[in-house]
Design an enzyme around this catalytic site. Structure first.
Site, PDB file in Angstrom:
ATOM      1  N   CYS A  21       0.746  -1.327   0.138  1.00  0.00           N
ATOM      2  CA  CYS A  21      -0.028   0.161   0.068  1.00  0.00           C
ATOM      3  C   CYS A  21       0.976   1.301   0.014  1.00  0.00           C
ATOM      4  CB  CYS A  21      -1.061   0.106   1.322  1.00  0.00           C
ATOM      5  SG  CYS A  21      -1.895  -1.417   1.519  1.00  0.00           S
ATOM      6  N   TRP A  34      -3.283  -2.637  -1.530  1.00  0.00           N
ATOM      7  CA  TRP A  34      -3.074  -4.058  -1.796  1.00  0.00           C
ATOM      8  C   TRP A  34      -3.696  -4.692  -0.488  1.00  0.00           C
ATOM      9  CZ3 TRP A  34      -0.736  -8.421  -0.284  1.00  0.00           C
ATOM     10  CH2 TRP A  34      -0.388  -9.407  -0.998  1.00  0.00           C
ATOM     11  N   ASN A  38      -1.320   2.454   6.312  1.00  0.00           N
ATOM     12  CA  ASN A  38      -0.559   1.133   5.817  1.00  0.00           C
ATOM     13  C   ASN A  38      -0.289   0.199   7.038  1.00  0.00           C
ATOM     14  OD1 ASN A  38      -0.583   1.957   3.313  1.00  0.00           O
ATOM     15  ND2 ASN A  38       1.597   2.771   3.308  1.00  0.00           N
ATOM     16  N   GLY A  39      -0.305  -0.955   7.089  1.00  0.00           N
ATOM     17  CA  GLY A  39       0.311  -1.909   8.125  1.00  0.00           C
ATOM     18  C   GLY A  39      -1.269  -2.453   8.625  1.00  0.00           C
ATOM     19  N   GLU A  46      16.669 -17.989  -9.765  1.00  0.00           N
ATOM     20  CA  GLU A  46      16.001 -16.574 -10.099  1.00  0.00           C
ATOM     21  C   GLU A  46      15.441 -16.863 -11.353  1.00  0.00           C
ATOM     22  OE1 GLU A  46      15.428 -14.036  -8.702  1.00  0.00           O
ATOM     23  OE2 GLU A  46      15.205 -12.377 -10.136  1.00  0.00           O
ATOM     24  N   LYS A  90      11.637 -15.399 -11.652  1.00  0.00           N
ATOM     25  CA  LYS A  90      10.987 -14.329 -12.509  1.00  0.00           C
ATOM     26  C   LYS A  90       9.950 -14.827 -13.561  1.00  0.00           C
ATOM     27  CE  LYS A  90      12.346 -11.486 -11.210  1.00  0.00           C
ATOM     28  NZ  LYS A  90      13.164 -10.900 -10.096  1.00  0.00           N
ATOM     29  N   GLU A 127       6.595 -15.516 -11.440  1.00  0.00           N
ATOM     30  CA  GLU A 127       6.002 -14.216 -10.960  1.00  0.00           C
ATOM     31  C   GLU A 127       5.338 -13.272 -12.003  1.00  0.00           C
ATOM     32  OE1 GLU A 127       7.965 -10.983  -8.668  1.00  0.00           O
ATOM     33  OE2 GLU A 127       9.854 -11.407  -9.673  1.00  0.00           O
ATOM     34  N   HIS A 157      17.056 -37.920  -8.952  1.00  0.00           N
ATOM     35  CA  HIS A 157      16.271 -38.156  -7.781  1.00  0.00           C
ATOM     36  C   HIS A 157      14.841 -37.841  -7.737  1.00  0.00           C
ATOM     37  CE1 HIS A 157      20.242 -39.200  -6.103  1.00  0.00           C
ATOM     38  NE2 HIS A 157      20.664 -37.898  -6.562  1.00  0.00           N
ATOM     39  N   LYS A 215       5.306  -4.726  -4.752  1.00  0.00           N
ATOM     40  CA  LYS A 215       6.627  -4.230  -4.711  1.00  0.00           C
ATOM     41  C   LYS A 215       7.450  -4.575  -3.230  1.00  0.00           C
ATOM     42  CE  LYS A 215      10.689  -3.115  -6.729  1.00  0.00           C
ATOM     43  NZ  LYS A 215      11.449  -4.290  -7.388  1.00  0.00           N
TER      44      LYS A 215
HETATM   45  C1  AGP Z   1      11.370 -10.162  -6.752  1.00  0.00           C
HETATM   46  O1  AGP Z   1      11.201 -10.168  -8.097  1.00  0.00           O
HETATM   47  C2  AGP Z   1      10.144 -10.083  -6.309  1.00  0.00           C
HETATM   48  N1  AGP Z   1       9.226  -9.157  -6.559  1.00  0.00           N
HETATM   49  C3  AGP Z   1      10.278 -10.523  -4.687  1.00  0.00           C
HETATM   50  O2  AGP Z   1      10.650 -11.756  -4.592  1.00  0.00           O
HETATM   51  C4  AGP Z   1      11.396  -9.494  -3.719  1.00  0.00           C
HETATM   52  O3  AGP Z   1      12.558  -9.750  -4.151  1.00  0.00           O
HETATM   53  C5  AGP Z   1      11.128  -9.866  -2.342  1.00  0.00           C
HETATM   54  O4  AGP Z   1      10.000  -9.538  -1.904  1.00  0.00           O
HETATM   55  C6  AGP Z   1      12.215  -9.103  -1.644  1.00  0.00           C
HETATM   56  O5  AGP Z   1      12.046  -7.682  -1.670  1.00  0.00           O
HETATM   57  P1  AGP Z   1      13.259  -6.833  -0.818  1.00  0.00           P
HETATM   58  O6  AGP Z   1      14.365  -7.056  -1.870  1.00  0.00           O
HETATM   59  O7  AGP Z   1      12.553  -5.437  -1.060  1.00  0.00           O
HETATM   60  O8  AGP Z   1      13.124  -7.025   0.347  1.00  0.00           O
END
Ligand code: AGP
Length: 607
Positions: A2, A74, A100-101, A480, A484, A487, A503, A602
């Site tokens: 948020c 959010w 927020n929170g 990674e 990517k 997500e 395995h 984010k």
């Molecule tokens: C990354 O593409 C993601 N959106 C997510 O995994 C992110 O890396 C994670 O939430 C950690 O965020 P931060 O680096 O702000 O702590």
């Protein structure tokens, strides 16, 4: 999660609030709302969906006023509805808040204080609005203070009351808030990104602080009414770096930012002739550094995969046993830590709740606690006793790309710095630094293949699942790449260390199941090649990341993406980029909302 923006000054508040929300949309984007005061009453407008839906709704209205707050949500408490969107009021419409929170004890508060109050939403925030109403006796700051003393949970709060039309009240506990200081005006926001267009002078609120913001000045006090003096800081990010600059999406722009921001991450932090690195922010004496017998890297998501690369580097170069733990697990498993343990929290935002909580736990147990952070002045940056900014610049796409690269860069520099204290020779240190300096040019060679990677992505976009394989330093790269892809494209994918396939995961292979394998020329090349041949034998379509010059890769694979050679430990800095582009182009081909993927935000500031 948020985003809050507030304005008080002489200009029309609405355009500032809406543009501010657009900057904050990456924090959450299922609904949004705004409240503007014309000096007598508030007009409050909300809409479900992205900020543009709210902007459309506001277009025909003539909303005048130079004080206001706005919020992009959010959902955590209550569904995605207009009623649940912020700002919220209480029984009367003379009070509005954005929050927020999470208010953890909202049920108790409702029972104890809100008999006879009629609630219009399912949110914990509305309970807080009613609580402030209960305590309001003509002074909003005091009503907020009294209410917050009853609250258990986290908040970044902005409040206005129509009886005090020239005042904004803000409070923070666990959810960031920044005040921007302009010329005869103030801004309030969850982070600095909406401020950049207006001012670079900012004051970060700390937990337990309440700010009363009016045109006659700013007063900051503690929950128990002690006055606090704070000075503004100047931030050096500029507005242009927070724009798309002609790219279709922030994510693509941020992928292409990597050669430039990588230079920012290493600039002034290495010494080529001595083959060493020096990260001054570590704030440890050489005696303390020598005493480190164990390193723990705490992170979430993409940051945790960068941390895994850091583990390989720290163990190999410095010989220090290194563990990686995700914040959400570490905080609850009573970790064993002693005074010779160095703990790094690694985070782009510096606000990730799980990483913060894990780090606080490590601090409580007496470890050296340091941060590797991107957002300047963020909570983690301020709570640690030292550390390093990764200098990736504003990262707005939910999918982290350039911050990952710069996390890896900083971790490798730390590994060189600690390595040179013990077993790393000057010659190897020199070779590593020289190789690091070549990385930006080599990154550009990978980026130049974006269009070809797009063609490959379009070929596989309808797959139901994919597997990413790597070994050694390229196993975190596979993790990674898979992260990517899932997500932003919503294609299910998994990552495996290639040696583990026999395995279990071999059972997945077949013509319907593409495999992306990282098979660059390093000490595990032959082993990786055998695994890839097994995949080939089971007829899975094969996309290979291979080293320039490895022509035999073409015979094995359906598609090959070539990357320039570098030292093995630095390979993730190059090998991750084609996977970022592959995920990006797949998501675009599928028509996904690349910068704002579903169900994600984010900055994950809740547990
Ligand atoms: C990354 O593409 C993601 N959106 C997510 O995994 C992110 O890396 C994670 O939430 C950690 O965020 P931060 O680096 O702000 O702590």
């Amino acid at each position: 999660m948020c985003g809050i923006i507030g304005y008080i000054g002489k200009k029309q508040a609405l355009p500032i609030l809406i543009n501010g929300l657009r900057r904050l949309e990456y924090r959450g984007y299922d609904s949004a709302g705004v409240a503007v005061s014309d000096g007598k009453k508030f007009t409050k407008i909300k809409a479900v969906g992205k900020i543009e839906k709210l902007a459309e709704k506001l277009k025909p209205l003539d909303l005048n006023g130079s004080v206001g707050i706005a919020h992009t949500r959010w959902a955590t408490h209550g569904g995605v509805t207009e009623a649940n969107a912020h700002p919220h009021s209480a029984c009367a419409d003379d009070l509005v808040i954005a929050h927020n929170g999470i208010i953890e004890n909202y049920r108790e508060l409702k029972e104890k204080f809100l008999k006879g109050h009629e609630l219009k939403s399912e949110t914990d925030t509305e309970i807080l609005a009613h609580l402030i109403e209960v305590f309001y006796k003509g002074n909003l700051t005091e009503a907020v203070r009294t209410a917050l003393k009853e609250v258990r949970g986290t908040y970044g709060l902005a409040a206005m009351h129509s009886d005090e039309p020239d005042k904004l009240v803000a409070a923070r506990f666990g959810s960031p808030l920044v005040i921007g200081v302009g010329d005869g005006e103030y801004f309030l926001a969850s982070d600095t990104s909406p401020m950049l267009a207006h001012t670079k002078e900012v004051i970060f609120l700390d937990d337990g602080e309440i700010a009363e913001i009016s045109l006659s000045g700013l007063k900051i006090s503690s929950l128990d009414s002690k006055n606090i003096t704070k000075y503004s800081e100047t931030i050096d990010w500029d507005e242009a770096s927070a724009q798309k600059q002609g790219y279709e999406h922030f994510m693509l722009k941020e992928i292409f930012d990597q050669p430039a921001v990588f230079k920012d991450a290493i600039r002034g932090r290495y010494n080529l002739t001595e083959g060493t690195a020096h990260l001054g922010g570590l704030n440890m004496t050489s005696e303390q550094m020598h005493s480190v017998s164990r390193v723990i890297l705490l992170a979430c998501g993409t940051a945790s995969y960068a941390a895994l690369v850091g583990k390989y580097a720290l163990e190999r170069l410095a010989g220090i046993p290194t563990e990686v733990d995700v914040g959400s697990e570490f905080r609850y498993r009573d970790p064993i830590i002693d005074r010779n343990t160095l703990v790094f929290g690694i985070t782009q935002s510096g606000e990730t709740a799980d990483t913060l909580a894990a780090l606080r736990e490590a601090k409580r147990k007496g470890a050296f606690v340091r941060g590797i952070v991107n957002v300047i002045g963020s909570t983690l940056a301020r709570e640690t006793d030292g550390g390093t900014y990764m200098h990736a610049g504003p990262e707005l796409a939910v999918a982290s790309t350039k911050a990952y690269t710069n996390m890896v860069a900083v971790l490798i520099l730390y590994a060189i710095q600690f390595g040179r204290l013990n077993r790393l020779t000057q010659a190897t240190g020199e070779r590593l630094i020289a190789a690091l300096l070549e990385i930006p040019t080599k990154m550009k060679e990978v980026l130049a293949q974006s269009e070809r990677i797009k063609t490959i992505a379009e070929k596989y976009k309808d797959s139901v699942g994919m597997l990413f394989l790597g070994r050694g330093i390229n196993y975190p790269v596979a993790l990674e790449g898979s992260h990517k892809l899932k997500e932003i494209s919503y294609i299910h994918s998994e990552a495996y260390p290639a040696g583990e396939m026999k395995h279990g995961a071999n059972a997945l292979l077949g013509p319907h199941f593409p495999v992306v394998a990282i098979m660059t020329k390093n000490q595990l090349y032959e082993k990786m090649r055998s695994s890839v041949e097994e995949v080939r034998a089971r007829k899975s379509p094969l996309i290979l990341i291979a080293t320039v010059g490895d022509e035999s890769a073409r015979e094995l694979a359906d598609d090959v993406i070539y990357v320039p050679p570098t030292m093995e430990l630095l390979e993730p800095l190059l090998n991750t980029i084609p996977l970022q582009l592959f995920a990006y182009h797949t998501a675009v081909a599928l028509g996904r909302d690349v910068d704002r993927p579903r169900n994600l935000a984010k900055s994950v500031t809740v547990e």
